[in-house]
Design a protein around this motif. Structure first.
Motif, PDB file in Angstrom:
ATOM      1  N   VAL A  17      -0.764  -0.705  16.064  1.00 12.26           N
ATOM      2  CA  VAL A  17      -1.707  -0.108  15.120  1.00 12.26           C
ATOM      3  C   VAL A  17      -1.117  -0.288  13.727  1.00 12.26           C
ATOM      4  N   TYR A  18      -1.912  -0.877  12.849  1.00 11.12           N
ATOM      5  CA  TYR A  18      -1.503  -1.089  11.461  1.00 11.12           C
ATOM      6  C   TYR A  18      -2.439  -0.299  10.551  1.00 11.12           C
ATOM      7  N   VAL A  19      -1.872   0.391   9.586  1.00 18.62           N
ATOM      8  CA  VAL A  19      -2.652   1.118   8.582  1.00 18.62           C
ATOM      9  C   VAL A  19      -2.090   0.714   7.222  1.00 18.62           C
ATOM     10  N   ARG A  20      -2.969   0.223   6.354  1.00 17.91           N
ATOM     11  CA  ARG A  20      -2.568  -0.176   5.000  1.00 17.91           C
ATOM     12  C   ARG A  20      -3.613   0.368   4.030  1.00 17.91           C
ATOM     13  N   VAL A  21      -3.353   1.532   3.433  1.00 18.77           N
ATOM     14  CA  VAL A  21      -4.349   2.160   2.555  1.00 18.77           C
ATOM     15  C   VAL A  21      -3.701   2.738   1.296  1.00 18.77           C
ATOM     16  N   ASP A  22      -4.542   2.867   0.283  1.00 20.27           N
ATOM     17  CA  ASP A  22      -4.166   3.502  -0.979  1.00 20.27           C
ATOM     18  C   ASP A  22      -5.141   4.630  -1.271  1.00 20.27           C
ATOM     19  N   PRO A  23      -4.672   5.686  -1.932  1.00 22.77           N
ATOM     20  CA  PRO A  23      -5.576   6.789  -2.276  1.00 22.77           C
ATOM     21  C   PRO A  23      -6.590   6.368  -3.341  1.00 22.77           C
ATOM     22  N   VAL A  24      -7.744   7.012  -3.295  1.00 22.10           N
ATOM     23  CA  VAL A  24      -8.776   6.814  -4.313  1.00 22.10           C
ATOM     24  C   VAL A  24      -8.616   7.941  -5.327  1.00 22.10           C
ATOM     25  N   GLY A  25      -8.760   7.612  -6.594  1.00 22.63           N
ATOM     26  CA  GLY A  25      -8.638   8.641  -7.626  1.00 22.63           C
ATOM     27  C   GLY A  25      -7.191   8.868  -8.002  1.00 22.63           C
ATOM     28  N   ARG A  26      -6.802  10.110  -7.992  1.00 20.93           N
ATOM     29  CA  ARG A  26      -5.452  10.472  -8.424  1.00 20.93           C
ATOM     30  C   ARG A  26      -4.406   9.937  -7.447  1.00 20.93           C
TER      31      ARG A  26
ATOM     32  N   ARG B  86     -10.348  -5.037  13.805  1.00 17.74           N
ATOM     33  CA  ARG B  86      -9.919  -4.761  12.425  1.00 17.74           C
ATOM     34  C   ARG B  86     -11.034  -4.009  11.716  1.00 17.74           C
ATOM     35  N   TRP B  87     -10.630  -3.024  10.875  1.00 15.80           N
ATOM     36  CA  TRP B  87     -11.594  -2.222  10.132  1.00 15.80           C
ATOM     37  C   TRP B  87     -11.264  -2.246   8.642  1.00 15.80           C
ATOM     38  N   GLU B  88     -12.299  -2.105   7.828  1.00 16.77           N
ATOM     39  CA  GLU B  88     -12.150  -1.830   6.409  1.00 16.77           C
ATOM     40  C   GLU B  88     -12.228  -0.313   6.264  1.00 16.77           C
ATOM     41  N   VAL B  89     -11.422   0.258   5.386  1.00 17.42           N
ATOM     42  CA  VAL B  89     -11.349   1.708   5.228  1.00 17.42           C
ATOM     43  C   VAL B  89     -11.871   2.102   3.852  1.00 17.42           C
ATOM     44  N   GLY B  90     -12.687   3.169   3.826  1.00 23.32           N
ATOM     45  CA  GLY B  90     -13.186   3.739   2.588  1.00 23.32           C
ATOM     46  C   GLY B  90     -13.132   5.247   2.664  1.00 23.32           C
ATOM     47  N   GLY B  91     -13.569   5.890   1.616  1.00 23.58           N
ATOM     48  CA  GLY B  91     -13.538   7.353   1.561  1.00 23.58           C
ATOM     49  C   GLY B  91     -12.443   7.793   0.638  1.00 23.58           C
ATOM     50  N   PRO B  92     -11.626   8.758   1.062  1.00 25.73           N
ATOM     51  CA  PRO B  92     -10.553   9.234   0.194  1.00 25.73           C
ATOM     52  C   PRO B  92      -9.417   8.216   0.031  1.00 25.73           C
ATOM     53  N   VAL B  93      -9.413   7.189   0.892  1.00 18.62           N
ATOM     54  CA  VAL B  93      -8.455   6.087   0.788  1.00 18.62           C
ATOM     55  C   VAL B  93      -9.224   4.774   0.952  1.00 18.62           C
ATOM     56  N   VAL B  94      -8.643   3.683   0.478  1.00 23.11           N
ATOM     57  CA  VAL B  94      -9.237   2.359   0.663  1.00 23.11           C
ATOM     58  C   VAL B  94      -8.166   1.409   1.171  1.00 23.11           C
ATOM     59  N   GLY B  95      -8.608   0.474   1.992  1.00 22.83           N
ATOM     60  CA  GLY B  95      -7.673  -0.508   2.530  1.00 22.83           C
ATOM     61  C   GLY B  95      -8.172  -1.042   3.845  1.00 22.83           C
ATOM     62  N   SER B  96      -7.239  -1.238   4.765  1.00 21.64           N
ATOM     63  CA  SER B  96      -7.599  -1.789   6.070  1.00 21.64           C
ATOM     64  C   SER B  96      -6.741  -1.163   7.153  1.00 21.64           C
TER      65      SER B  96
ATOM     66  N   PRO C 296       0.826  -1.214   0.000  1.00 21.12           N
ATOM     67  CA  PRO C 296       0.000   0.000   0.000  1.00 21.12           C
ATOM     68  C   PRO C 296       0.863   1.270   0.000  1.00 21.12           C
ATOM     69  N   VAL C 297       0.306   2.335  -0.528  1.00 23.76           N
ATOM     70  CA  VAL C 297       1.019   3.613  -0.559  1.00 23.76           C
ATOM     71  C   VAL C 297       1.263   4.114   0.861  1.00 23.76           C
ATOM     72  N   LEU C 298       0.255   3.995   1.725  1.00 23.23           N
ATOM     73  CA  LEU C 298       0.423   4.374   3.131  1.00 23.23           C
ATOM     74  C   LEU C 298       0.409   3.079   3.933  1.00 23.23           C
ATOM     75  N   ASP C 299       1.579   2.680   4.390  1.00 24.19           N
ATOM     76  CA  ASP C 299       1.761   1.448   5.157  1.00 24.19           C
ATOM     77  C   ASP C 299       2.451   1.839   6.454  1.00 24.19           C
ATOM     78  N   LEU C 300       1.698   1.824   7.545  1.00 24.82           N
ATOM     79  CA  LEU C 300       2.187   2.361   8.808  1.00 24.82           C
ATOM     80  C   LEU C 300       2.006   1.338   9.919  1.00 24.82           C
ATOM     81  N   ILE C 301       3.016   1.235  10.771  1.00 23.65           N
ATOM     82  CA  ILE C 301       2.935   0.396  11.964  1.00 23.65           C
ATOM     83  C   ILE C 301       3.366   1.256  13.144  1.00 23.65           C
ATOM     84  N   ASP C 302       2.569   1.233  14.216  1.00 19.02           N
ATOM     85  CA  ASP C 302       2.905   1.975  15.428  1.00 19.02           C
ATOM     86  C   ASP C 302       2.708   1.042  16.612  1.00 19.02           C
ATOM     87  N   ASP C 303       3.637   1.071  17.565  1.00 23.78           N
ATOM     88  CA  ASP C 303       3.554   0.241  18.763  1.00 23.78           C
ATOM     89  C   ASP C 303       3.640   1.118  20.001  1.00 23.78           C
TER      90      ASP C 303
END
Length: 119
Positions: A77-86, A50-60, A2-9
């Motif tokens: 905390v894990y974030v794995r999302v990609d932008p929608v559109g451009r 765990r959540w599914e993410v939508g809106g300006p980004v999609v992922g989990s 994913p474009v935004l791939d974040l891990i925080d502990d």
């Protein structure tokens, strides 16, 4: 990847049983990701959500609670999302990642302060 791939502990001096209801409350997702639409895909009890993410980004995204030694928990905390559109430029992706990282850390530290104060 994913474009935004974040891990925080974050370590918290309390049990997973203490954290679980705070992590699963609906307001936490809104605090962590106010501009995203999130919907629970898996309620994991003392192990988190765990959540599914939508809106300006999609992922989990996910908050995983791991028991640590006798009286503590590691909150991942894990974030794995990609932008929608451009697509984002490399610079825009880094700005989004840093803004998301700061927000996640601020919310986790607030949660840490609350549970450790009440323990």
């Amino acid at each position: 990847m994913p474009v935004l791939d974040l891990i925080d502990d974050t370590y918290m001096a309390c049990s997973p049983e203490t954290l679980a209801p705070l992590v699963s409350r609906p307001g936490l997702a809104a605090e962590l990701w106010p501009e995203w639409r999130v919907s629970v895909t898996e309620e994991r009890g003392v192990e988190g959500v765990r959540w599914e993410v939508g809106g300006p980004v999609v992922g989990s995204t996910e908050v995983w609670i791991e028991r640590y030694r006798d009286r503590g928990s590691l909150v991942h905390v894990y974030v794995r999302v990609d932008p929608v559109g451009r697509p984002w430029s490399a610079r825009a992706a880094e700005r989004h990642r840093e803004r998301t990282r700061r927000r996640v850390k601020a919310v986790m530290w607030e949660l840490k302060d609350r549970v450790e104060r009440d323990s």
